[in-house]
Each structure stands twice: as C-alpha cells, then as structure tokens.
Design an enzyme around this catalytic site. Structure first.
Site, PDB file in Angstrom:
ATOM      1  N   ARG A 254      52.242  77.230  83.922  1.00 28.82           N
ATOM      2  CA  ARG A 254      51.052  76.457  82.529  1.00 28.82           C
ATOM      3  C   ARG A 254      51.030  74.494  82.105  1.00 28.82           C
ATOM      4  O   ARG A 254      49.934  74.773  81.863  1.00 28.82           O
ATOM      5  CB  ARG A 254      52.562  76.993  81.280  1.00 28.82           C
TER       6      ARG A 254
ATOM      7  N   ASP B  28      64.706  81.073  81.409  1.00 32.02           N
ATOM      8  CA  ASP B  28      63.898  80.578  80.303  1.00 32.02           C
ATOM      9  C   ASP B  28      62.679  81.139  79.778  1.00 32.02           C
ATOM     10  O   ASP B  28      61.241  80.072  80.000  1.00 32.02           O
ATOM     11  CB  ASP B  28      63.009  79.224  80.953  1.00 32.02           C
TER      12      ASP B  28
ATOM     13  N   GLU C  29      71.621  82.361  84.387  1.00 30.94           N
ATOM     14  CA  GLU C  29      71.301  81.484  85.232  1.00 30.94           C
ATOM     15  C   GLU C  29      71.222  80.420  83.514  1.00 30.94           C
ATOM     16  O   GLU C  29      69.812  80.163  83.617  1.00 30.94           O
ATOM     17  CB  GLU C  29      70.125  81.740  85.511  1.00 30.94           C
TER      18      GLU C  29
ATOM     19  N   HIS D 107      48.236  84.459  91.076  1.00 31.91           N
ATOM     20  CA  HIS D 107      48.782  84.904  90.135  1.00 31.91           C
ATOM     21  C   HIS D 107      47.694  85.246  88.799  1.00 31.91           C
ATOM     22  O   HIS D 107      46.067  85.278  89.236  1.00 31.91           O
ATOM     23  CB  HIS D 107      48.704  83.588  89.030  1.00 31.91           C
TER      24      HIS D 107
ATOM     25  N   HIS E 175      51.445  78.840  89.346  1.00 29.97           N
ATOM     26  CA  HIS E 175      51.086  79.512  88.059  1.00 29.97           C
ATOM     27  C   HIS E 175      51.703  78.448  87.667  1.00 29.97           C
ATOM     28  O   HIS E 175      50.585  79.130  86.165  1.00 29.97           O
ATOM     29  CB  HIS E 175      51.277  80.295  87.945  1.00 29.97           C
TER      30      HIS E 175
ATOM     31  N   GLU F 176      59.452  76.438  78.961  1.00 29.16           N
ATOM     32  CA  GLU F 176      60.395  76.527  79.506  1.00 29.16           C
ATOM     33  C   GLU F 176      62.015  76.064  78.888  1.00 29.16           C
ATOM     34  O   GLU F 176      62.097  76.568  79.034  1.00 29.16           O
ATOM     35  CB  GLU F 176      60.580  77.148  81.300  1.00 29.16           C
TER      36      GLU F 176
END
Length: 367
Positions: A207, A96, A118, A238, A205, A132
């Site tokens: 967004r 994604d 996936e 991250h 991490h 994603e």
C-alpha cells in the site's frame, strides 16, 4: 480437548497458516475451527484449495476498493457472532494484516486468549509498512502467546516489556509450506518461455508503494530488461486496479516482461525455485526465497526482517529507480556477490514451526 480457532483472510496469511491448520488437525487432543474473512477472496481460495482446506466459516468481507475502515468494521461486526458461538480456548492470528488486527481486537473485547503467529517483527516506524507495523504492534499488546520466528523477534518483544514466558521461538511457518509445494518434476509454459534466460520474478503490491514509488520500481525493471538482453521478467500482478494501471502504462509493449494473473501457491513457490533472483516488496517472500537459495532485493525503505539482511540473503534496494537499477545490475554483473547471497542460508526456520506451535498450545513443551 483444546478448542483452537485459526483466523486469516489474505493469501500470504493462508500460505503460512495452512501448514499449522494441517498440523493441528492431525492432533487428537485439538478441536480445530478455521474462519476466513475473505479479505483477499479469489487469491485466498487458491491457497485453501492447494492445501485441501475447507474453512468452517467464511465472513466474505471483500468489496471492490474497500478501505481500511470498511475492512476493520466489517470483520468486527461479522466475527463477534462466530467467536461467541464457538467459544474457543485460543484464537490464532497471523502477522500484520487488518484481518489479524481486527480479529485480535474482537478477541480482546470478548476476553478470548490470542496466539500471535509470526510475532515480534518490527521496523518501529508506524507508517512503514503501512498499516502493517501498527497492526502487529497492536496485536502484540493483546496476545497471550507470542510465536516469534527468530531470536531477533523474541528480543524485540522482550524489549517492549512482554513477559518472556509467553514468547516462543518457533521458526516461520512459511518455511513449512515449502516442504510440500516445491516439486522437482514441476513444469509450466511460462518457465519454458523463460528457458535459456535469467529469470527475474517480480512482486509489488504494498500500500505504501502505490503511486510514484511503484512507477519508479517498474521503470527500474524496464531499464534492466533494456540493458540485459538475456533477462526476462515474470510479474504475477496484484488484483489492485491501481497497480494494474501503473504496470500497464510502464510495461506496455515490453516483450520480455510478462504480466500474469496471481499464481496459486504451488505454482508460485515453483517459480521462486526456478528464478535467478527475486524483486519484491512482500514480507513472506523475504523468508521463502532464501530457503530456496535465491537472492532477494527488497523493494522497500526498511524491512521488519533484518535477519535476512544481516545474513546476506536479502539486499534492501529501496524504492528509487536508480538505486533499484544499480542493485539489480550489481547482482547480474557480479558472480561472487550472487553466490554469496545464494549460499547465505535461511535464518527464518527449518520447516518445523507448525509442529512446535502445536506442541506449545497443547502443553507438550514448555518452551
């Protein structure tokens, strides 16, 4: 001979695509080409080195504080020449990411078949996770092969009207990676530091969690260490400077919380194997940790991996401080709950996904 190109650009993608690269390179009937975008530069290289994979092409798109616009435009501009030169029979993308979406779009423009590894994960909330959820739905429109990790993912795709003959339940290639990375004789100075304590491994991490949600996550973790003196936390942080700024402000002076640089895949999987429990907003870790018998608290409002929640291996802890604190406390206080989650099993595969995908692509299996 079938020409197969694999394209990926982030550390999580690489962890799940490298076992497939190795499987396909071991097949005489496949000509394999690996193209990396460099969406995550240094973290991507760690994984490639661990699996001894040298890419054929590196688009090197990464820039400091790059936006989704810049990532997508850069990949489209740079990958078109690679695709036109190689003329692959099929291009495999994973999951994604913006790399996967932009590459699939480029293949569509050039009418090159796409295999989506996936496939079929869904929240059906286009902004969660962001970007994603949009990326994987868009790739699903383009893809000619849908390699679904679970039956639930397959049903999602069928419900969207995808041709059932193009959908294959293979398991998740991330589970394949664990077979070669987790080692009984592994040692590390940080694990020595945590010896005798209950170790929580934290990753955060996403967004959509930047800003106040991440502050709440970190405050909950800090409260846990203040409440439970036998708990220590390791956070491979991250590279995003915004995340580092928030973590530095919340965790400053906390002796039982260690912020460390990102771990390579071998180190990280072995840390997973030795942790008491996992706090994460990652997708891949939701699949990996149950395979190691580790309870996972998912630091998100929703998950596209409901099989883990249904099986009892995952607990959706949300992004609010109080809810996260109570969820972690419940696991630390209740041995029965902890044991149920630890023994729930892994619904995401048996470590043979790469073999199944290779067989399908090379015509050795119909389904």
């Amino acid at each position: 001979m079938k020409s197969i190109m694999l394209v990926f650009g982030t550390r999580p993608e690489a962890i799940k695509m490298c076992p497939l690269v190795l499987e396909l390179r071991g097949r005489e009937e496949a000509r394999v080409c690996v193209c990396v975008t460099g969406q995550h530069k240094s973290m991507l290289k760690q994984v490639l080195d661990a699996f001894l994979i040298e890419p054929d092409y590196d688009l090197s798109i990464m820039k400091e504080k790059q936006t989704l616009f810049e990532i997508t435009i850069s990949i489209l501009n740079k990958i078109s020449g690679v695709l036109e030169k190689e003329k692959p029979d099929v291009v495999l993308v994973h999951g994604d990411t913006s790399t996967a979406f932009a590459c699939a779009l480029a293949c569509f423009y050039l009418q090159i078949p796409v295999g989506h590894v996936e496939a079929g994960l869904r929240t059906y909330d286009i902004y969660s996770p962001y970007p994603e959820e949009f990326n994987r739905q868009a790739i699903g429109i383009i893809a000619n092969y849908h390699f679904a990790p679970t039956e639930k993912a397959r049903q999602n795709l069928i419900g969207e009207g995808k041709n059932p003959s193009t959908i294959f339940v293979t398991g998740n290639t991330g589970i394949d990676a664990l077979k070669t990375t987790v080692r009984a004789d592994y040692s590390h100075e940080l694990l020595e530091w945590a010896s005798g304590s209950r170790l929580i491994l934290l990753t955060a991490h996403r967004r959509e969690n930047l800003g106040e949600p991440m502050r709440q996550i970190f405050r909950a973790v800090k409260r846990i260490t203040e409440t439970y003196p036998d708990v220590k936390v390791i956070y491979p942080i991250h590279l995003n400077p915004l995340i580092r700024e928030i973590a530095g402000s919340v965790f400053a002076g906390e002796e039982r919380i260690r912020l460390i640089e990102p771990l390579d895949v071998i180190d990280f999987h072995n840390f997973l194997a030795r942790a008491e429990l996992i706090l994460t907003d990652s997708g891949g870790i939701q699949e990996e940790a149950p395979g190691l018998g580790k309870p996972v608290l998912v630091l998100r409002k929703s998950t596209e991996r409901p099989e883990g929640v249904d099986s009892g291996a995952l607990l959706l802890a949300g992004i609010e401080e109080e809810r996260i604190y109570n969820s972690v406390s419940g696991l630390l206080n209740d041995n029965n709950l902890y044991n149920r989650m630890s023994n729930a099993g892994n619904p995401y595969g048996d470590g043979e996904a790469s073999r199944r995908i290779a067989d399908i692509l090379l015509g050795q299996k119909d389904k």
